[in-house]
Design a protein around this motif. Sequence first.
Motif, PDB file in Angstrom:
ATOM      1  N   GLY A 115       1.136  -0.944  -0.033  1.00 53.78           N
ATOM      2  CA  GLY A 115      -0.231  -0.217   0.090  1.00 53.78           C
ATOM      3  C   GLY A 115       0.647   1.558  -0.192  1.00 53.78           C
ATOM      4  O   GLY A 115       0.475   2.314  -0.930  1.00 53.78           O
ATOM      5  N   SER A 116       2.140   1.158   0.753  1.00 55.70           N
ATOM      6  CA  SER A 116       2.462   2.399   0.860  1.00 55.70           C
ATOM      7  C   SER A 116       3.375   2.998  -0.748  1.00 55.70           C
ATOM      8  O   SER A 116       3.541   3.804  -0.575  1.00 55.70           O
ATOM      9  CB  SER A 116       3.500   2.035   2.253  1.00 55.70           C
ATOM     10  N   SER A 117       4.341   1.274  -1.394  1.00 52.14           N
ATOM     11  CA  SER A 117       4.312   1.808  -2.124  1.00 52.14           C
ATOM     12  C   SER A 117       3.661   2.209  -3.366  1.00 52.14           C
ATOM     13  O   SER A 117       3.904   2.836  -4.200  1.00 52.14           O
ATOM     14  CB  SER A 117       5.570   0.696  -2.908  1.00 52.14           C
ATOM     15  N   GLY A 168       8.179  -5.179  -3.363  1.00 52.64           N
ATOM     16  CA  GLY A 168       7.412  -4.084  -3.296  1.00 52.64           C
ATOM     17  C   GLY A 168       6.772  -2.525  -4.419  1.00 52.64           C
ATOM     18  O   GLY A 168       6.176  -2.091  -4.750  1.00 52.64           O
ATOM     19  N   PRO A 169       8.089  -2.291  -4.616  1.00 54.52           N
ATOM     20  CA  PRO A 169       7.994  -0.860  -5.976  1.00 54.52           C
ATOM     21  C   PRO A 169       7.391  -1.814  -7.046  1.00 54.52           C
ATOM     22  O   PRO A 169       7.045  -0.815  -7.709  1.00 54.52           O
ATOM     23  CB  PRO A 169       9.678  -0.795  -6.126  1.00 54.52           C
ATOM     24  N   VAL A 170       8.193  -2.456  -7.469  1.00 51.17           N
ATOM     25  CA  VAL A 170       7.013  -2.740  -8.291  1.00 51.17           C
ATOM     26  C   VAL A 170       6.038  -3.187  -8.651  1.00 51.17           C
ATOM     27  O   VAL A 170       4.883  -2.951  -8.920  1.00 51.17           O
ATOM     28  CB  VAL A 170       7.876  -4.294  -8.987  1.00 51.17           C
ATOM     29  N   VAL A 174       9.794   0.943   4.509  1.00 44.50           N
ATOM     30  CA  VAL A 174       7.731   1.229   4.275  1.00 44.50           C
ATOM     31  C   VAL A 174       7.863   2.542   4.779  1.00 44.50           C
ATOM     32  O   VAL A 174       7.495   3.192   4.242  1.00 44.50           O
ATOM     33  CB  VAL A 174       7.187   0.437   5.859  1.00 44.50           C
ATOM     34  N   SER A 175       8.853   2.917   5.466  1.00 43.24           N
ATOM     35  CA  SER A 175       8.749   4.312   5.933  1.00 43.24           C
ATOM     36  C   SER A 175       9.357   5.269   5.072  1.00 43.24           C
ATOM     37  O   SER A 175       7.960   6.922   4.687  1.00 43.24           O
ATOM     38  CB  SER A 175       9.405   4.552   7.452  1.00 43.24           C
ATOM     39  N   MET A 176       9.747   4.682   4.413  1.00 41.97           N
ATOM     40  CA  MET A 176      10.884   5.467   3.168  1.00 41.97           C
ATOM     41  C   MET A 176       9.562   5.611   1.984  1.00 41.97           C
ATOM     42  O   MET A 176       9.479   6.778   1.821  1.00 41.97           O
ATOM     43  CB  MET A 176      11.046   4.891   2.906  1.00 41.97           C
ATOM     44  N   PHE A 177       8.522   4.946   1.854  1.00 36.65           N
ATOM     45  CA  PHE A 177       8.389   4.861   1.427  1.00 36.65           C
ATOM     46  C   PHE A 177       6.195   5.714   1.377  1.00 36.65           C
ATOM     47  O   PHE A 177       6.240   6.477   1.051  1.00 36.65           O
ATOM     48  CB  PHE A 177       7.022   3.511   0.699  1.00 36.65           C
ATOM     49  N   GLN A 178       6.416   5.547   2.408  1.00 33.68           N
ATOM     50  CA  GLN A 178       5.392   6.612   3.183  1.00 33.68           C
ATOM     51  C   GLN A 178       5.992   7.832   2.768  1.00 33.68           C
ATOM     52  O   GLN A 178       4.758   9.380   3.228  1.00 33.68           O
ATOM     53  CB  GLN A 178       5.294   6.063   4.819  1.00 33.68           C
ATOM     54  N   THR A 179       6.647   8.374   3.349  1.00 33.45           N
ATOM     55  CA  THR A 179       7.714  10.269   3.576  1.00 33.45           C
ATOM     56  C   THR A 179       7.345   9.908   2.253  1.00 33.45           C
ATOM     57  O   THR A 179       7.087  11.586   2.152  1.00 33.45           O
ATOM     58  CB  THR A 179       9.083   9.690   3.957  1.00 33.45           C
TER      59      THR A 179
END
Length: 402
Positions: A19-21, A360-362, A156-161
Motif C-alpha cells: 500500500g505504501s509503495s 514491493g516497488p514493482v 515502508v517508512s521510506m515509501f510513506q515519507t
Amino acid sequence: MAISGEDFDVIVVGAGIMGSSTAYQVAKRGHKTLLLEQFDFLHHRGSSHGESRTIRATYPEDYYYPMVMESYKLWAEAESEIGYKVLFKARHLDLGSSDDKCLRNVIETCHKHSVPHAVLDHQQVAEKFAGSFDIPENCVGVFTEYGGVIKPTKAVSMFQTLAFQKGAVLRDCMEVKDIRKDGVRGGIWVHTSNGEKFWGKKCVVTVGAWTRKIVKKVNGLELPIQPVETTVCYWRIKEGHEAKYAIGGDFPTFAFYGDPYIYGTPSLEFPGLIKVAVHGGYPCDQDKRPWGPGMALGSLKQWVEKSLAGLVDSGAPVATQLCMYSMTPDEDFLIDFLGGEFGKDVVVGGGFSGHGFKMGPVVGRILADLVLCGEAKGVELQHFRILRFEENPKGNVKNLEA
Ligand SMILES: Cc1cc2nc3c(=O)[nH]c(=O)nc-3n(C[C@H](O)[C@H](O)[C@H](O)COP(=O)(O)OP(=O)(O)OC[C@H]3O[C@@H](n4cnc5c(N)ncnc54)[C@H](O)[C@@H]3O)c2cc1C
C-alpha cells in the motif's frame, strides 16, 4: 489531515509495503491520494515489519524474474530520492538436491533470461564459501550476483515519507470496514469503523492477511488466502567469525530447496547473529493471533547443525520473531481488479505468500498502472488473476507446517 467526506482520486487501503509503495506511485503521478491504515503506521501486526527481507533474482517461476529486476531499479530510484539506503547488496546462493524440480527450474530461469550464474557441486560450494556450507554429495548450489537484504520497516517508512512528500494524505488508526459504489455520482465510498467516510474515483486494497475478510465483506467473494503465523530465527555466529558472515562480505543470502524450504541472510540487524529460518508456519486467524508458541523447529535445527556446522553454535536459535504470511494455494500473488459491480474501479493486491517484499516497488507500480490506466505493462498478470481461484480453488497447497 483528510476530513471525512473529502474527495480523492485514489484511496489506498492498508499501509504495509504494498500500500505504501502504491500510494507513492499514485501521488508521484500527480493524483490526489489517501492512504488509510487500521493500526499505527509501522506496526508489528502484519507482514511488512522487522529488520530484514531477502531479495533474489532466482525464481523457479520465470515470470518473477523481470519483476525482481525492475524492483532492483525502483528500490535504487527511491533510495536516491529519499537519500538513504534500505537495500544492502549481497550475492545469492540456491542450494538443493541436483534433481530437485524447483532448483532445476531456477537454473532454467537463469538460462532463459541469460542471468550469469554458476552451478557448483558440493565440494565447490564448500570451497567457494570457505567451509560455511556443508551440503550432501547429491546437492548442488546455484550462485548469482543478484541477492541482497532489505530493511522492511525502514523501507515502508521510506515509501510513506515519499508519498507524503508528493502530496498524499496519510491516516492511521483508520480501519476500513466497507467499500461501496456510489451509484449516483460514480466512484467509491470508503467507510471506516470510527464513522468517517471518504470518496475516491478509484480504490486499491492492499490489506495483507486481511484480504479474505475485507473482500468477503465488500462483494461476497470467498478468496482462498490463508493467514499463517511464521517464526523467524536468529542463530549465534561462532565467536571470532562474526565479521566473516556480515553483510557486505562474501557470505551470500541463501535458500535451500528442500522439505522444509530454508532461507538465510548474512548478519545485519543483530551483530553476531545470523538469520536462518523456515518458509512456513501455522494457519491463524489474523484478528486472534496465537503469538506463538511458534513453529516446531526440529527440522530447521537439524539442517543448521548439519549444513552450517562451521558457522553457528549448535543448539537452538538465540532469538525469534513472529510475523504473518498470507498464502494463496499456488503461492502466486493476487493482483487484479475486484470486478463485479466495481468493475475496474477497485484493484486488489494481496496473497503475497511470504515472498512479496522484494517486489514491493514493482507491485506498487503495477497497482498504480491498473487503477489509473486500467492496464499494466511488462508483467504477466495472468498468473495473478482473481478468477484462477474459482477455476482451481485448491491449487497445489503445500504443507506449511515446518
Ligand atoms: C517473517 C517473514 C519473512 C519474509 N521474508 C521475505 C523475504 O525474505 N523476501 C520477500 O520478498 N518477502 C518476504 N516476506 C513476505 C513479505 O514481507 C510480504 O509479502 C509483504 O510484507 C506483504 O505486504 P502487504 O503490504 O501485502 O501486507 P502487510 O504488510 O500486512 O500490510 C497490510 C496492511 O493493511 C492493513 N489493513 C488490513 N486491514 C485493513 C483495514 N480494514 N483497514 C485499513 N488497513 C487495513 C494492515 O494493518 C497492514 O498494515 C516475509 C514475510 C514474513 C512475515
